[in-house]
Design a protein around this motif. Sequence first.
Motif, PDB file in Angstrom:
ATOM      1  N   ALA A   1       0.831  -1.204   0.000  1.00  0.00           N
ATOM      2  CA  ALA A   1       0.000   0.000   0.000  1.00  0.00           C
ATOM      3  C   ALA A   1       0.866   1.256   0.000  1.00  0.00           C
ATOM      4  CB  ALA A   1      -0.914  -0.015   1.230  1.00  0.00           C
ATOM      5  N   ALA A   2       1.953   1.206   0.760  1.00  0.00           N
ATOM      6  CA  ALA A   2       2.852   2.364   0.823  1.00  0.00           C
ATOM      7  C   ALA A   2       3.497   2.605  -0.541  1.00  0.00           C
ATOM      8  CB  ALA A   2       3.919   2.125   1.882  1.00  0.00           C
ATOM      9  N   LYS A   3       3.862   1.498  -1.211  1.00  0.00           N
ATOM     10  CA  LYS A   3       4.470   1.643  -2.534  1.00  0.00           C
ATOM     11  C   LYS A   3       3.508   2.294  -3.515  1.00  0.00           C
ATOM     12  CE  LYS A   3       6.770  -1.049  -6.134  1.00  0.00           C
ATOM     13  NZ  LYS A   3       7.198  -2.407  -6.576  1.00  0.00           N
ATOM     14  N   LEU A   4       2.241   1.925  -3.405  1.00  0.00           N
ATOM     15  CA  LEU A   4       1.229   2.516  -4.285  1.00  0.00           C
ATOM     16  C   LEU A   4       1.069   4.003  -3.999  1.00  0.00           C
ATOM     17  CD1 LEU A   4      -0.879   2.008  -6.461  1.00  0.00           C
ATOM     18  CD2 LEU A   4      -2.516   1.450  -4.654  1.00  0.00           C
ATOM     19  N   ARG A   5       1.101   4.324  -2.711  1.00  0.00           N
ATOM     20  CA  ARG A   5       0.961   5.737  -2.346  1.00  0.00           C
ATOM     21  C   ARG A   5       2.179   6.547  -2.804  1.00  0.00           C
ATOM     22  NH1 ARG A   5      -0.784   3.481   2.538  1.00  0.00           N
ATOM     23  NH2 ARG A   5       1.168   4.078   3.560  1.00  0.00           N
TER      24      ARG A   5
ATOM     25  N   ASP B   1       4.482  13.377  -5.343  1.00  0.00           N
ATOM     26  CA  ASP B   1       5.649  13.956  -6.002  1.00  0.00           C
ATOM     27  C   ASP B   1       6.846  13.882  -5.062  1.00  0.00           C
ATOM     28  OD1 ASP B   1       5.479  16.053  -4.128  1.00  0.00           O
ATOM     29  OD2 ASP B   1       4.183  17.216  -5.453  1.00  0.00           O
ATOM     30  N   SER B   2       8.006  14.171  -5.565  1.00  0.00           N
ATOM     31  CA  SER B   2       9.236  13.990  -4.806  1.00  0.00           C
ATOM     32  C   SER B   2       9.257  14.803  -3.512  1.00  0.00           C
ATOM     33  CB  SER B   2      10.434  14.362  -5.676  1.00  0.00           C
ATOM     34  OG  SER B   2      10.332  15.710  -6.121  1.00  0.00           O
ATOM     35  N   LYS B   3       8.708  16.021  -3.541  1.00  0.00           N
ATOM     36  CA  LYS B   3       8.725  16.856  -2.341  1.00  0.00           C
ATOM     37  C   LYS B   3       7.831  16.288  -1.257  1.00  0.00           C
ATOM     38  CE  LYS B   3       8.030  21.614  -0.758  1.00  0.00           C
ATOM     39  NZ  LYS B   3       7.665  23.000  -1.157  1.00  0.00           N
ATOM     40  N   ARG B   4       6.626  15.945  -1.639  1.00  0.00           N
ATOM     41  CA  ARG B   4       5.699  15.363  -0.654  1.00  0.00           C
ATOM     42  C   ARG B   4       6.212  14.001  -0.172  1.00  0.00           C
ATOM     43  NH1 ARG B   4      -0.032  15.065  -3.145  1.00  0.00           N
ATOM     44  NH2 ARG B   4      -0.498  14.345  -1.024  1.00  0.00           N
ATOM     45  N   GLN B   5       6.857  13.274  -1.059  1.00  0.00           N
ATOM     46  CA  GLN B   5       7.413  11.974  -0.671  1.00  0.00           C
ATOM     47  C   GLN B   5       8.460  12.138   0.428  1.00  0.00           C
ATOM     48  OE1 GLN B   5       6.628   8.833  -1.686  1.00  0.00           O
ATOM     49  NE2 GLN B   5       8.090   8.140  -0.140  1.00  0.00           N
ATOM     50  N   LYS B   6       9.343  13.117   0.276  1.00  0.00           N
ATOM     51  CA  LYS B   6      10.384  13.333   1.276  1.00  0.00           C
ATOM     52  C   LYS B   6       9.768  13.724   2.621  1.00  0.00           C
ATOM     53  CE  LYS B   6      14.758  15.720   2.036  1.00  0.00           C
ATOM     54  NZ  LYS B   6      14.477  16.004   3.421  1.00  0.00           N
ATOM     55  N   LEU B   7       8.773  14.614   2.580  1.00  0.00           N
ATOM     56  CA  LEU B   7       8.109  15.014   3.819  1.00  0.00           C
ATOM     57  C   LEU B   7       7.456  13.815   4.505  1.00  0.00           C
ATOM     58  CD1 LEU B   7       6.437  18.369   2.662  1.00  0.00           C
ATOM     59  CD2 LEU B   7       8.359  18.121   4.264  1.00  0.00           C
ATOM     60  N   LYS B   8       6.825  12.973   3.686  1.00  0.00           N
ATOM     61  CA  LYS B   8       6.150  11.797   4.251  1.00  0.00           C
ATOM     62  C   LYS B   8       7.159  10.844   4.895  1.00  0.00           C
ATOM     63  CE  LYS B   8       3.353   7.807   2.945  1.00  0.00           C
ATOM     64  NZ  LYS B   8       4.360   6.842   3.397  1.00  0.00           N
ATOM     65  N   GLU B   9       8.284  10.593   4.219  1.00  0.00           N
ATOM     66  CA  GLU B   9       9.296   9.697   4.765  1.00  0.00           C
ATOM     67  C   GLU B   9       9.893  10.239   6.057  1.00  0.00           C
ATOM     68  OE1 GLU B   9      12.029   9.219   1.582  1.00  0.00           O
ATOM     69  OE2 GLU B   9      10.799   7.716   0.519  1.00  0.00           O
ATOM     70  N   ASP B  10      10.115  11.549   6.111  1.00  0.00           N
ATOM     71  CA  ASP B  10      10.627  12.152   7.351  1.00  0.00           C
ATOM     72  C   ASP B  10       9.636  11.980   8.483  1.00  0.00           C
ATOM     73  OD1 ASP B  10      12.906  12.933   6.081  1.00  0.00           O
ATOM     74  OD2 ASP B  10      12.256  15.001   5.695  1.00  0.00           O
ATOM     75  N   LEU B  11       8.358  12.153   8.178  1.00  0.00           N
ATOM     76  CA  LEU B  11       7.328  11.996   9.195  1.00  0.00           C
ATOM     77  C   LEU B  11       7.271  10.552   9.698  1.00  0.00           C
ATOM     78  CD1 LEU B  11       4.938  13.105  10.808  1.00  0.00           C
ATOM     79  CD2 LEU B  11       3.472  12.607   8.841  1.00  0.00           C
ATOM     80  N   GLU B  12       7.310   9.608   8.787  1.00  0.00           N
ATOM     81  CA  GLU B  12       7.259   8.205   9.181  1.00  0.00           C
ATOM     82  C   GLU B  12       8.489   7.831  10.009  1.00  0.00           C
ATOM     83  OE1 GLU B  12       6.924   6.107   5.525  1.00  0.00           O
ATOM     84  OE2 GLU B  12       4.719   6.257   5.454  1.00  0.00           O
TER      85      GLU B  12
ATOM     86  N   ARG C   1      10.212   9.798  11.987  1.00  0.00           N
ATOM     87  CA  ARG C   1      10.052  10.354  13.343  1.00  0.00           C
ATOM     88  C   ARG C   1       9.030   9.557  14.147  1.00  0.00           C
ATOM     89  NH1 ARG C   1      10.433  15.263  10.410  1.00  0.00           N
ATOM     90  NH2 ARG C   1       8.152  15.505  10.404  1.00  0.00           N
ATOM     91  N   GLU C   2       7.980   9.120  13.477  1.00  0.00           N
ATOM     92  CA  GLU C   2       6.974   8.324  14.177  1.00  0.00           C
ATOM     93  C   GLU C   2       7.555   7.003  14.681  1.00  0.00           C
ATOM     94  OE1 GLU C   2       3.931   7.892  11.286  1.00  0.00           O
ATOM     95  OE2 GLU C   2       2.887   9.752  11.842  1.00  0.00           O
ATOM     96  N   LYS C   3       8.401   6.359  13.854  1.00  0.00           N
ATOM     97  CA  LYS C   3       9.025   5.107  14.266  1.00  0.00           C
ATOM     98  C   LYS C   3       9.982   5.322  15.426  1.00  0.00           C
ATOM     99  CE  LYS C   3       8.766   2.610   9.903  1.00  0.00           C
ATOM    100  NZ  LYS C   3       9.526   1.950   8.808  1.00  0.00           N
ATOM    101  N   GLU C   4      10.728   6.418  15.380  1.00  0.00           N
ATOM    102  CA  GLU C   4      11.653   6.732  16.468  1.00  0.00           C
ATOM    103  C   GLU C   4      10.894   6.965  17.761  1.00  0.00           C
ATOM    104  OE1 GLU C   4      13.806  10.052  15.018  1.00  0.00           O
ATOM    105  OE2 GLU C   4      15.137   8.872  13.723  1.00  0.00           O
ATOM    106  N   ALA C   5       9.739   7.608  17.659  1.00  0.00           N
ATOM    107  CA  ALA C   5       8.925   7.883  18.845  1.00  0.00           C
ATOM    108  C   ALA C   5       8.342   6.595  19.419  1.00  0.00           C
ATOM    109  CB  ALA C   5       7.802   8.863  18.490  1.00  0.00           C
ATOM    110  N   GLU C   6       8.050   5.629  18.526  1.00  0.00           N
ATOM    111  CA  GLU C   6       7.447   4.371  18.970  1.00  0.00           C
ATOM    112  C   GLU C   6       8.451   3.449  19.646  1.00  0.00           C
ATOM    113  OE1 GLU C   6       4.458   3.309  18.966  1.00  0.00           O
ATOM    114  OE2 GLU C   6       3.391   4.806  17.787  1.00  0.00           O
ATOM    115  N   THR C   7       9.732   3.665  19.392  1.00  0.00           N
ATOM    116  CA  THR C   7      10.767   2.758  19.883  1.00  0.00           C
ATOM    117  C   THR C   7      10.739   2.598  21.394  1.00  0.00           C
ATOM    118  OG1 THR C   7      12.178   3.349  18.027  1.00  0.00           O
ATOM    119  CG2 THR C   7      13.244   2.271  19.902  1.00  0.00           C
ATOM    120  N   GLY C   8      10.473   3.651  22.119  1.00  0.00           N
ATOM    121  CA  GLY C   8      10.518   3.593  23.574  1.00  0.00           C
ATOM    122  C   GLY C   8       9.228   3.136  24.219  1.00  0.00           C
ATOM    123  N   LYS C   9       8.199   2.840  23.450  1.00  0.00           N
ATOM    124  CA  LYS C   9       6.901   2.467  24.034  1.00  0.00           C
ATOM    125  C   LYS C   9       6.805   0.975  24.300  1.00  0.00           C
ATOM    126  CE  LYS C   9       4.431   6.362  21.958  1.00  0.00           C
ATOM    127  NZ  LYS C   9       3.267   6.772  21.160  1.00  0.00           N
TER     128      LYS C   9
END
Length: 293
Positions: A80-84, A89-100, A102-110
């Motif tokens: 699903a992520a590959k389809l998305r 576009d490249s700019k939105r893709q970079k923003l999305k990857e940065d967000l994901e 950070r979310e994974k880093e935040a989840e690490t300590g839970k």
Amino acid sequence: MAPKNIEDVDLYAVLDVPITATESEIKKAYRKKALQCHPDKNPDDPKAAETFHALSQALEILTDVSARAAYDKVLRAKAAAKLRHQELDSKRQKLKEDLERREKEAETGKGTCNLTDEQKLAAEIERLQREGSRLLVEEQQRMKAEIQKTMGILKEPVWDSSLNRIKIKWKVDKTDSSNGGYDEATLRRFLKKYGDIVALIMSPKKKGSALVEFATKDASEMALELEKGLPDNPLELKWLNERPVLTTKKKDVTGPSVISDRDYESLVLTKMRQAAERQKLIEEMMKEEQNKS
């Protein structure tokens, strides 16, 4: 066993089965591919062990209900992520990857209840490492036996008549010139109905005694159980070594060849060997009788 980035491997593609494949279909696909790439069948291929390991890994995960569920969830999420990604576009893709990220880093300590799908899959694989996969072990043992069988390596119990001679005794008086009514021809007449006789030797020193060697186990056992000899002087048959003995040898995978001069030489050697065996049988009988006297 399993690499850290197992979610990047398409295990279904490794086995060449669809994601909807049943456990039976997965096992069947594994056996087919494993037989082709097993290291024992490809000793000169340095990649054979790696390929076989990948197949074993796929079988182990996809035949475990919990591990497969976790893997499928990650696989679907990645699809699903590959389809998305393709729609961004490249700019939105970079923003999305940065967000994901950070979310994974935040989840690490839970706690484990908030683990990401990838972390849950890693936990399932760690569990398989700890517990071991009984099914994988069984399949690999089965595969090895199958390969050994096809390559003629597997040894099977075989009957060696020279190790399973039968001692024959009957009552006879020392002064009886008829040897209690038995000679080699008489014994052969009684015994040949059970099967081919490799050798039959009358004791050269002691009356009332002989040795017989049958070509097959069935013939030997039937003679031991059924043969009584003359009604007025019955025979007593016993294993020379107390019990039957089985040995092993490699399967003969050679086929028939054209008859040549060498074949005739082989026949001569065979006859010489049989004569030597007969003499050896006589010597063994005489030695046995000397030890008992």
